[in-house]
Scaffold this motif. Structure first.
Motif, PDB file in Angstrom:
ATOM      1  N   GLY A  45      36.592 -53.250  77.944  1.00  0.00           N
ATOM      2  CA  GLY A  45      35.518 -53.849  78.728  1.00  0.00           C
ATOM      3  C   GLY A  45      35.262 -55.301  78.399  1.00  0.00           C
ATOM      4  O   GLY A  45      34.187 -55.830  78.687  1.00  0.00           O
TER       5      GLY A  45
ATOM      6  N   HIS B 214      34.965 -53.436  87.223  1.00  0.00           N
ATOM      7  CA  HIS B 214      34.993 -52.146  86.541  1.00  0.00           C
ATOM      8  C   HIS B 214      34.386 -51.046  87.411  1.00  0.00           C
ATOM      9  O   HIS B 214      34.875 -49.902  87.410  1.00  0.00           O
ATOM     10  CB  HIS B 214      34.256 -52.239  85.200  1.00  0.00           C
ATOM     11  CG  HIS B 214      35.088 -52.849  84.111  1.00  0.00           C
ATOM     12  ND1 HIS B 214      36.130 -52.182  83.510  1.00  0.00           N
ATOM     13  CD2 HIS B 214      35.040 -54.075  83.525  1.00  0.00           C
ATOM     14  CE1 HIS B 214      36.688 -52.952  82.585  1.00  0.00           C
ATOM     15  NE2 HIS B 214      36.050 -54.109  82.573  1.00  0.00           N
TER      16      HIS B 214
ATOM     17  N   SER C 102      33.020 -58.014  80.312  1.00  0.00           N
ATOM     18  CA  SER C 102      31.958 -57.383  81.097  1.00  0.00           C
ATOM     19  C   SER C 102      30.636 -57.536  80.335  1.00  0.00           C
ATOM     20  O   SER C 102      30.619 -57.884  79.157  1.00  0.00           O
ATOM     21  CB  SER C 102      32.270 -55.918  81.381  1.00  0.00           C
ATOM     22  OG  SER C 102      32.180 -55.137  80.207  1.00  0.00           O
ATOM     23  N   SER C 103      29.540 -57.258  80.988  1.00  0.00           N
ATOM     24  CA  SER C 103      28.236 -57.610  80.425  1.00  0.00           C
ATOM     25  C   SER C 103      27.876 -56.822  79.174  1.00  0.00           C
ATOM     26  O   SER C 103      27.203 -57.340  78.283  1.00  0.00           O
ATOM     27  CB  SER C 103      27.140 -57.424  81.480  1.00  0.00           C
ATOM     28  OG  SER C 103      27.073 -56.066  81.885  1.00  0.00           O
TER      29      SER C 103
ATOM     30  N   ASN D 119      35.358 -58.079  85.899  1.00  0.00           N
ATOM     31  CA  ASN D 119      33.936 -58.275  85.634  1.00  0.00           C
ATOM     32  C   ASN D 119      33.216 -56.942  85.866  1.00  0.00           C
ATOM     33  O   ASN D 119      33.862 -55.904  86.097  1.00  0.00           O
ATOM     34  CB  ASN D 119      33.363 -59.400  86.504  1.00  0.00           C
ATOM     35  CG  ASN D 119      33.674 -59.190  87.991  1.00  0.00           C
ATOM     36  OD1 ASN D 119      33.821 -58.050  88.445  1.00  0.00           O
ATOM     37  ND2 ASN D 119      33.770 -60.279  88.740  1.00  0.00           N
ATOM     38  N   ASP D 120      31.891 -56.942  85.813  1.00  0.00           N
ATOM     39  CA  ASP D 120      31.153 -55.692  86.003  1.00  0.00           C
ATOM     40  C   ASP D 120      31.492 -55.043  87.343  1.00  0.00           C
ATOM     41  O   ASP D 120      31.685 -53.827  87.431  1.00  0.00           O
ATOM     42  CB  ASP D 120      29.650 -55.938  85.918  1.00  0.00           C
ATOM     43  CG  ASP D 120      29.167 -56.143  84.490  1.00  0.00           C
ATOM     44  OD1 ASP D 120      30.013 -56.291  83.590  1.00  0.00           O
ATOM     45  OD2 ASP D 120      27.942 -56.163  84.261  1.00  0.00           O
TER      46      ASP D 120
ATOM     47  N   THR E 118      30.021 -51.055  79.961  1.00  0.00           N
ATOM     48  CA  THR E 118      30.222 -51.419  81.363  1.00  0.00           C
ATOM     49  C   THR E 118      31.694 -51.392  81.755  1.00  0.00           C
ATOM     50  O   THR E 118      32.063 -51.854  82.825  1.00  0.00           O
ATOM     51  CB  THR E 118      29.613 -52.810  81.648  1.00  0.00           C
ATOM     52  OG1 THR E 118      29.840 -53.690  80.533  1.00  0.00           O
ATOM     53  CG2 THR E 118      28.119 -52.695  81.882  1.00  0.00           C
TER      54      THR E 118
ATOM     55  N   THR F 186      36.861 -61.814  85.932  1.00  0.00           N
ATOM     56  CA  THR F 186      36.235 -62.980  85.308  1.00  0.00           C
ATOM     57  C   THR F 186      37.275 -64.067  85.057  1.00  0.00           C
ATOM     58  O   THR F 186      36.935 -65.236  84.899  1.00  0.00           O
ATOM     59  CB  THR F 186      35.580 -62.606  83.975  1.00  0.00           C
ATOM     60  OG1 THR F 186      36.552 -61.981  83.136  1.00  0.00           O
ATOM     61  CG2 THR F 186      34.427 -61.666  84.189  1.00  0.00           C
TER      62      THR F 186
END
Length: 668
Positions: A490, A651, A493-494, A647-648, A499, A641
């Motif tokens: 991940g 995913h 990701s945030s 990115n979120d 996430t 990204t």
């Protein structure tokens, strides 16, 4: 950086067409042969939907109606969408809990009953239905268009209560739901059944049904034998004798019948702990103790007598003078009985678990998911690989986490919002605003320790309120393992692992989930230091050759492999890659004999022919539970990204595409 190989649309079109034809042929053949496609489709909400779990003794033989045979039976599932309805054949009284909320009473309803007059927020929700009285027949669920059921997180352990009106909760407002049996099961975080009915005896007499024989039947009335292969109890609590004295049962007859019942229950549940409870009115105490003693003397070490002296107070904890507790009395009963059962069940764990205080490393009520080192230290547990987490239930109003050194972590209480704790250490208060008194759940996962981030991901225990304790939380029955590199971790990701598509899929399908992944990892161990997961898959630690991971700690139902993105940059040849991929498939199969293995095409399209060839070789070698997953077109530039990492949104896109593929194979 190598350019992604170009592959013509026609090849994928041919592959998709062939896959559809093959799937259609398989479905036809299975349907003709009586296989699963002839049954209800997972997710349709029908009576035979495998995502609906029936707890208790249900007659589901017709396929169109499910009928509970004893009090306290219930069903559980999860569902997507914003609304849910239940189909009732005729007027019925039932209780409904959605998303773990309070049980809502529906009185005298019939037909298609709307359980969500106020629509829920979009997402996945949980549902529990229990029947009180009337035409107790479940005929299925009605969901939103395009919605489906998913497997609920049902506890793996079950406690069965055998008794009369007291165990059934007679005279309380909610009957079975207010009984000590229901409350004890909930406190323990276990599935629970109540093989009980008002007025029943242990020994059959005119006007009094004897549970020494009726216990083994599907329903409280009738002669159909129950199929004990439908579930296995971990604990059985017998509370009988209150009514026998009024029907002239002698002490000798009672003792003989009690001894026989314990013997016959043992035959059905070979590994269960059996608890013979002293009746609240202290009837047949000597005979009950003697029956337990007879079983113990015969070599059965898992039969226990429970002395209830002083548990309840006359005039305060009863509804009447005939021994029926009120709601407060049932709660007191459960509060005394739960730790008795918990202590015996915990006694089957390891010595360190038996010795551990509630909330400390070794507490058997804390479920560690993923690869945790629980052997090197009895006071500090270390998670390895991405996405490891732990979950527990606790009583009281507050909970704190003891951290050795500075770490970032996420915590979630009672399925509420996830809270991020940044650079914390010492005793971290997770409840600055105290909770309501009662039972609560906690889930914690640590920031991935990798690259430049070197936090101290060490679990040293919880701090609970004075007198509070832990209990085993509800646990999914299935597990999915995701094997990969930074994409599976991940990275970018945030919330990293939380996430990532693996975590998202596990949560969506209601399964446990592990991410055996590390940023920068290859499939093939490279001379320049790239970690090779073909070698390290079987290890506790991705960065150490020893120790080996103990695969008996858990078994995966599905394994998703997403490797090959990094190997190109480390000079791994096509031949090396294919050979290593075949080797990894063999290792995964040896570790998880029953799992379905999914080999993903990397999102950059690297080593695709070699990955497909390794899957074909495994299938040709007799492994029919391996699939290649074509991910062409899943991600666009807006889903990344950078040129590699989702990115979120990306995913979520992967989870949207991959979750149904996994679910179709493992039934989650």
């Amino acid at each position: 950086m190598q350019t992604t190989p170009h592959r013509t649309p026609s090849r994928h079109a041919r592959r998709s067409a062939a896959a559809l034809i093959t799937a259609a042929l398989i479905a036809c053949l299975l349907s003709w042969a009586g296989g699963s496609p002839a049954q209800a489709a997972p997710g349709d909400g029908s009576v035979s939907d495998p995502n609906i779990t029936y707890v208790g003794r249900w007659d589901t033989g017709t396929g169109t109606a499910a009928v509970p045979g004893w009090t306290g039976a219930y069903l559980q599932t999860a569902f997507t969408g914003t609304t849910v309805k239940v189909k009732a054949r005729d007027a019925v009284n039932l209780y409904v809990s959605i998303d773990g909320g309070s049980d809502v009473f529906y009185a005298g309803v019939r037909g298609t009953v709307n359980l969500t007059p106020r629509p829920l927020s979009p997402g996945t929700h949980t549902l529990r239905i229990s029947y009180r009285s009337g035409d107790t027949v479940f005929q299925g669920l009605v969901l939103d268009s395009g919605a489906r059921t998913v497997s609920a997180n049902t506890p793996s352990q079950l406690v069965e209560f055998v008794g009369d009106s007291i165990t059934a909760g007679a005279l309380t407002d909610r009957l079975a739901l207010d009984s000590y049996a229901w409350k004890t099961g909930e406190q323990l975080g276990m599935r629970h059944t109540q093989i009980a009915r008002s007025g029943y005896c242990l020994v059959a007499r005119s006007g009094c049904t004897g549970l020494s024989t009726q216990f083994f039947k599907t329903s409280s009335t009738g002669n159909q034998d129950w199929d004990f292969s439908r579930y296995r109890a971990n604990a059985v609590v017998v509370n009988l004798g209150t009514n026998d004295i009024g029907h002239g049962v002698t002490g000798a007859a009672f003792q003989s019948a009690y001894t026989a019942l314990l013997r016959d229950i043992r035959a059905k549940y070979p590994n269960a702990h059996l608890f013979a409870v002293q009746t609240l009115k202290k009837r047949y105490v000597t005979e009950t103790k003697a029956a337990v003693g007879a079983r113990t003397n015969s070599g059965d070490s898992k039969v226990h007598y429970v002395d209830t002296t002083g548990w309840l107070t006359d005039g305060t904890d009863y509804e009447d003078g005939n021994g029926h507790p009120n709601e407060a009395g049932h709660t007191k009963f459960a509060n005394r009985l739960s730790p008795v059962i918990s202590a015996r069940l915990a006694g089957t764990a390891t010595n360190s678990a038996r010795a551990a205080a509630p909330g400390q490393p070794g507490d058997p009520n804390i479920k560690f998911v993923g690869r945790w080192d629980t052997q090197s230290s009895a006071t500090a547990y270390t998670p390895y690989w991405a996405g490891a987490y732990y979950r527990t239930g606790f009583t009281g109003r507050t909970v704190k986490l003891k951290q050795r050194g500075t770490i970032d972590f996420w915590a979630r209480i009672d399925n509420g919002p996830v809270k991020f704790y940044d650079d914390v250490k010492g005793t971290v208060n997770l409840t600055p605003s105290p909770l309501a008194a009662g039972n609560h759940t906690l889930q914690v996962n640590y920031q991935v320790v990798a690259g430049s981030y070197r936090g101290d991901a060490i679990f040293q225990g919880l701090v609970l309120d004075s007198g509070a304790t832990t209990f085993a939380p509800s646990a999914p029955g299935k597990l999915i393992e995701f094997v990969g590199d930074s994409i599976t971790v991940g990275t970018t990701s945030s919330q990293n692992a939380r996430t990532a598509y693996g975590w998202l899929i596990g949560e969506r399908l209601g399964t446990e989930h592990t991410q055996i992944a590390q940023g920068g990892a290859c499939l093939v161990a490279a001379a320049d230091g790239c970690v090779g997961l073909e070698q390290q898959f079987g290890k506790l630690n991705p960065n150490a050759a020893t120790p080996a991971w103990n695969f008996s700690r858990y078994q995966a139902n599905a394994v998703v492999i997403n490797l090959g993105t990094n190997d190109v940059g480390h000079g791994v040849s096509s031949t090396q890659f294919q050979s290593a991929y075949s080797s990894l498939l063999r290792k995964v199969r040896a570790a998880y004999p029953q799992a379905w293995i999914f080999a993903l095409e990397t999102f950059r399209g690297r080593y695709v022919p070699q990955t497909e060839a390794a899957v074909r070789a495994a299938v040709s070698g007799g492994d029919s539970r391996v699939s290649f997953v074509d991910t062409t077109g899943w991600l666009g530039s807006g889903d990344l990204t950078d040129s590699v990492h989702p990115n979120d949104k990306g995913h979520r896109v992967i989870a949207d595409r991959l979750a149904p593929i996994i679910s179709a194979r493992i039934g989650s």
